[in-house]
Design a protein around this motif. Structure first.
Motif, mmCIF file in Angstrom:
data_model
loop_
_atom_site.group_PDB
_atom_site.id
_atom_site.type_symbol
_atom_site.label_atom_id
_atom_site.label_comp_id
_atom_site.label_asym_id
_atom_site.label_seq_id
_atom_site.Cartn_x
_atom_site.Cartn_y
_atom_site.Cartn_z
ATOM 1 N N ARG A 188 0.840 -1.184 0.000
ATOM 2 C CA ARG A 188 0.000 0.000 0.000
ATOM 3 C C ARG A 188 0.884 1.246 0.000
ATOM 4 O O ARG A 188 1.887 1.311 0.712
ATOM 5 N N LEU A 189 0.495 2.237 -0.804
ATOM 6 C CA LEU A 189 1.259 3.473 -0.860
ATOM 7 C C LEU A 189 1.110 4.234 0.447
ATOM 8 O O LEU A 189 0.054 4.178 1.089
ATOM 9 N N PRO A 190 2.129 4.964 0.860
ATOM 10 C CA PRO A 190 1.991 5.794 2.063
ATOM 11 C C PRO A 190 0.914 6.865 1.861
ATOM 12 O O PRO A 190 0.568 7.230 0.736
ATOM 13 N N ASP A 191 0.382 7.381 2.972
ATOM 14 C CA ASP A 191 -0.740 8.320 2.908
ATOM 15 C C ASP A 191 -0.413 9.571 2.117
ATOM 16 O O ASP A 191 -1.237 10.055 1.332
ATOM 17 N N GLU A 192 0.792 10.135 2.299
ATOM 18 C CA GLU A 192 1.101 11.376 1.587
ATOM 19 C C GLU A 192 1.200 11.150 0.083
ATOM 20 O O GLU A 192 0.852 12.022 -0.710
ATOM 21 N N VAL A 244 -1.526 11.618 -5.331
ATOM 22 C CA VAL A 244 -2.078 10.961 -6.512
ATOM 23 C C VAL A 244 -3.528 11.387 -6.725
ATOM 24 O O VAL A 244 -3.946 11.681 -7.857
ATOM 25 N N VAL A 245 -4.298 11.461 -5.645
ATOM 26 C CA VAL A 245 -5.694 11.903 -5.758
ATOM 27 C C VAL A 245 -5.742 13.342 -6.261
ATOM 28 O O VAL A 245 -6.548 13.693 -7.130
ATOM 29 N N ARG A 246 -4.864 14.182 -5.742
ATOM 30 C CA ARG A 246 -4.811 15.577 -6.184
ATOM 31 C C ARG A 246 -4.461 15.663 -7.667
ATOM 32 O O ARG A 246 -5.025 16.471 -8.415
ATOM 33 N N ALA A 247 -3.539 14.819 -8.126
ATOM 34 C CA ALA A 247 -3.165 14.829 -9.540
ATOM 35 C C ALA A 247 -4.309 14.367 -10.433
ATOM 36 O O ALA A 247 -4.526 14.917 -11.520
ATOM 37 N N GLY A 301 -1.060 22.880 -13.481
ATOM 38 C CA GLY A 301 -1.349 22.193 -12.222
ATOM 39 C C GLY A 301 -1.110 20.694 -12.304
ATOM 40 O O GLY A 301 -0.620 20.081 -11.346
ATOM 41 N N THR A 302 -1.437 20.094 -13.459
ATOM 42 C CA THR A 302 -1.215 18.652 -13.615
ATOM 43 C C THR A 302 0.281 18.329 -13.595
ATOM 44 O O THR A 302 0.706 17.362 -12.935
ATOM 45 N N LEU A 346 4.966 16.174 -10.582
ATOM 46 C CA LEU A 346 6.251 16.391 -9.922
ATOM 47 C C LEU A 346 6.133 16.153 -8.416
ATOM 48 O O LEU A 346 7.027 15.576 -7.794
ATOM 49 N N GLU A 347 5.018 16.554 -7.843
ATOM 50 C CA GLU A 347 4.797 16.341 -6.412
ATOM 51 C C GLU A 347 4.700 14.852 -6.084
ATOM 52 O O GLU A 347 5.167 14.405 -5.032
ATOM 53 N N ILE A 348 4.116 14.074 -6.986
ATOM 54 C CA ILE A 348 4.053 12.622 -6.779
ATOM 55 C C ILE A 348 5.458 12.038 -6.734
ATOM 56 O O ILE A 348 5.786 11.231 -5.847
ATOM 57 N N LEU A 349 6.299 12.438 -7.685
ATOM 58 C CA LEU A 349 7.670 11.919 -7.698
ATOM 59 C C LEU A 349 8.412 12.279 -6.416
ATOM 60 O O LEU A 349 9.101 11.446 -5.821
#
Length: 147
Positions: free
Chosen positions: A9-13, A18-21, A59-60, A65-68
């Protein structure tokens, strides 16, 4: 595959980013569709739709970049401070221990209870052979003293 492998499972942050993206991508796609339809209809909505599409693309990319970055931070947090191994500093996993890996061919594993010999650390700067003597001089001979 013989056994089913479950993905961790991916960490919460990371899941939050990912949801934001995905939401930002959906906003961008709505802007693209709205810009295309309003351009066909010669509507005044084309300008705001193009602006929304441009902001959505920006924004996308920001969210990707924030995901990485958040994945790297989460992986670093799992590794522990100052280590290259993902499991350094963590507790030993429950269950049977895996068999030790064999060493180089032709070597026997160390007896049980004895630590493995450590590899010799590389010296810095590396040691090179001494330079050759200048041309014309032969090898030095020991001086002979007579009395």
């Amino acid at each position: 595959m013989s056994s089913a492998r479950r993905r961790r499972r991916l960490p919460d942050e990371v899941r939050t980013t990912v949801v934001r993206a995905v939401l930002c991508l959906a906003f961008t796609l709505v802007g693209i569709v709205l810009a295309a339809l309003s351009s066909y209809a010669d509507s005044w909505l084309m300008t705001p739709a193009l602006m929304a599409m441009g902001l959505g693309v920006f924004g996308t990319m920001w969210c990707l970049l924030e995901i990485l970055i958040s994945r790297q931070v989460a992986a670093q947090r799992m590794r522990g401070p100052d280590s290259a191994s993902p499991m350094a500093g963590s507790r030993a996993p429950a269950g049977p221990r895996p068999a030790p890996r064999p060493g180089p061919p032709g070597t026997a594993p160390p007896p049980a209870g004895q630590p493995r010999p450590q590899a010799r650390a590389a010296t810095y700067p590396p040691v090179y052979p001494p330079p050759h003597p200048p041309a014309g001089h032969g090898p030095r001979q020991p001086e002979v003293t007579t009395r």
